[in-house]
Motif scaffolding. Sequence first.
Motif, short mmCIF file in Angstrom:
data_model
loop_
_atom_site.label_atom_id
_atom_site.label_comp_id
_atom_site.label_asym_id
_atom_site.label_seq_id
_atom_site.Cartn_x
_atom_site.Cartn_y
_atom_site.Cartn_z
N SER A 153 -4.80 -10.46 5.06
CA SER A 153 -5.90 -11.05 4.30
C SER A 153 -6.68 -11.98 5.21
O SER A 153 -6.19 -12.42 6.25
N ASP B 179 -5.00 -2.97 1.54
CA ASP B 179 -4.68 -2.18 0.34
C ASP B 179 -3.24 -2.41 -0.12
O ASP B 179 -2.95 -2.39 -1.32
N LYS C 50 -3.39 -5.76 -2.14
CA LYS C 50 -4.49 -6.00 -3.07
C LYS C 50 -3.96 -6.06 -4.51
O LYS C 50 -3.16 -5.23 -4.92
N PHE D 268 -8.51 -8.19 1.54
CA PHE D 268 -7.08 -7.95 1.36
C PHE D 268 -6.78 -6.51 1.76
O PHE D 268 -7.51 -5.59 1.39
#
Length: 126
Positions: free
Chosen positions: A49, A62, A65, A60
């Motif tokens: 991040s 994946d 997230k 972020f």
Amino acid sequence: QVQLVESGGGLVQPGGSLRLSCAASGFTLNYYVIGWFRQAPGKEREGVSCISSSAGSSYFADSVKGRFTISRDNAKNTVYLQMNSLKPEDTAVYYCATTLRASDRCRVLPYEYNYWGQGTQVTVSS
């Protein structure tokens, strides 16, 4: 002297939460892009991040997230990574870093970051 110090790591069960802190000294953190990275044993360092210098945007990966959030406390010169719904695959040493450049956007490309903390271990296990 630019310094970043991470804290807040530890052992947590799957589904649990941790909040990592990245305390800065030697510079005013909110002027610059701050990123969080992690490295698991035997794996390359992964960008998790980042938050822009204006705090107007964030990014972020994946893989995190919807579970992780990033925030700043300018009064404390600290950036936080709130990690919820932790999974065993989140186990890694987590590092914060700064580009020491101002930008309204951010990316988590390790080569763009010039200053790094020493890391804090996060272990997710039952």
